[in-house]
Design an enzyme around this catalytic site. Structure first.
Site: not given
Length: 494
Positions: A271, A234
């Site tokens: 994020c 990720e």
């Protein structure tokens, strides 16, 4: 980021991964219930560390104690969630098609399929989540739940915190009689450490949360192997937010307050931070931007996680602001010092944005760029140039949503999570959550890093044909001794 832990050597990594593979074979002999008890024990041992763990994490990361308390709860909650997954059992997706020996023109053999673990998993701790995405975080708990031993490389930004959690896991291993090497822990700051872990013969999969550069490096190391392995990285996202005209006209001030909070939450070190905002020009947008600027100016600077992240934020935000056509900067009125981040909002026209790829790159921190579009067509054009994302959000009234069908149809193609009238920061841990997205948000958009389905990253399907019942895995035996849901001759049955 200095720590007193010695970097693991390449030779030690070979031995560590060999031990992990031996633990993998032994771990398969334990029942789902025993593994569930192990995960519960890890949660209990982490909680037993008490305030000392929170204080150490705060010292290393500059994160406040209330945030860390919540993150610790999320971490122990994840462990218990995967323990319950194991006890319920249906996650293995058992499917049985019994033999049809008299079928013509060809008989059908007895076929039974389920998911089995891949093998040792290497997990790289994340800098911005010292608990939930690190030593005992979602990658580790999902891999252990799936039946895979784990080797964690501690993040050097919170090495002592990681070491404390590691000791808690060791206690849980001893308490529950698990294989000693079902979980191992190493330190290392060099690229060679990561490369050696990924390329060890016994490594079966990799989990990573961090920068695009780091995630792609691990993917490259995997591709260079004789037998490439899955790398679930990720890597980053700017999480575009679309503000539609009617909601801006009606709710400009409210939306500005809501998004100022989201952009600056945790100094933007998530994020899912909303780093890109899109709207069509008009009075509603002008009002929104005026209120948003006023809100941002009132936010006090705060320390970022560590000096490296602060330096990168300064560099990337300065680069974005120096681009031609980037104007109307609103920033906090009090200048930050040391490694404090100044929240920043900038604006740019859609024409300029479309001509400058740098403006679509992530600025990790409390920064967001507002793109002013002439009309819906131009807004759609901007969205089409934005690469894969973890999230995309649309803010609109019922009237807005009804009048933008083409836009709404496009959003699921951009991201793993599509939000309506909310903020992308905040990720619920549950079965319905998707924390993933098209490249470059992640290296494999078919999976999530959060929720029960995160375990699917560490397994593969295997079919047993005409296997004697006594030799089948428990989940596939005819009597269904663990009483799980199975697809039996096309029907879901227990």
């Amino acid at each position: 980021m200095d720590n007193n832990f010695k970097d693991v050597s390449t030779e030690d990594i070979k031995l560590i991964m060999q031990r992990s593979h031996a633990a993998f074979l032994e771990y398969q002999t334990f029942s789902a219930g025993q593994k569930a008890t192990f995960l519960d024990a890890i949660a209990e041992e982490i909680e037993a560390l008490g305030d000392s763990l929170l204080q150490k994490a705060s010292e290393e990361t500059n994160l406040p104690l209330p945030r860390l308390t919540g993150e610790r709860g999320r971490t122990t909650g994840q462990l218990r969630m995967f323990a319950e997954m194991l006890r319920e059992g249906s996650w293995v997706e058992a499917s049985i098609d019994t033999a049809l020996p008299y079928r013509t023109p060809l008989p059908r053999p007895d076929l039974r399929k389920m998911l089995i673990p891949l093998g040792p998993v290497v997990v790289f701790g994340a800098s911005n989540f010292p608990f939930a995405y690190s030593t005992a975080g979602g990658d580790t708990s999902s891999a252990l739940g799936a039946g895979c031993p784990v080797v964690v490389k501690a993040h050097p930004a919170h090495a002592e915190t990681s070491e404390m959690v590691y000791q808690a896991i060791k206690k849980a291993i001893a308490r529950t009689g698990m294989p000693t090497d079902v979980f191992q822990h190493v330190h290392g700051t060099s690229f060679e450490t990561g490369k050696a872990l990924v390329q060890a013969d016994e490594t079966a999969a990799v989990g990573f949360t961090g920068s695009t550069v780091g995630g792609l490096a691990l993917l490259k190391y995997s591709s260079e192997r004789k037998n490439p392995i899955p790398v679930f990285s990720e890597m980053g996202s700017i999480n575009p937010v679309i503000f539609l005209p009617d909601t801006l006209k009606q709710n400009a001030a409210e939306l500005a307050t809501q998004y100022a909070g989201s952009i600056t939450l945790g100094m933007g070190q998530f994020c899912t931070n909303p780093g890109l905002m899109l709207a069509v020009e008009g009075e509603g947008l002008d009002e929104f931007y005026k209120h948003l600027g006023g809100q941002i100016e009132q936010v006090k600077p705060a320390n970022m996680l560590h000096a490296g992240i602060h330096e990168a934020y300064q560099k990337k935000s300065s680069a974005a602001l120096s681009q031609d056509g980037v104007t109307d900067v609103a920033r906090t009125s009090t200048k930050g010092v040391d490694i404090q981040a100044e929240p920043i909002i900038a604006t740019v026209t859609a024409e300029t944005f479309l001509q400058n790829h740098l403006l679509s790159e992530e600025v990790f921190g409390p920064f967001s760029l507002l793109v002013k579009c002439k009309d819906e067509q131009q807004l759609m054009q901007v969205l089409k140039t934005v690469s894969g994302q973890l999230t995309t959000t649309v803010m609109g009234t019922d009237s807005d949503l009804a009048s933008h069908p083409n836009l709404l149809q496009m959003l699921p193609l951009l991201a793993g999570r599509v939000l309506f009238n909310g903020v992308p920061t905040g990720v619920e841990v549950c079965a319905s959550m998707v924390h993933g997205g098209p490249f470059p948000a992640t290296t494999d958009s078919r999976f999530t890093a959060v929720g029960i389905n995160a375990a699917k990253r560490w397994v593969r399907p295997v079919c047993f044909q005409n296997c004697p019942d006594a030799l089948l895995p428990v989940a596939l035996q005819q009597a269904n001794p663990t009483n799980i849901w199975r697809l039996f001759d096309g029907e879901w049955k227990k």
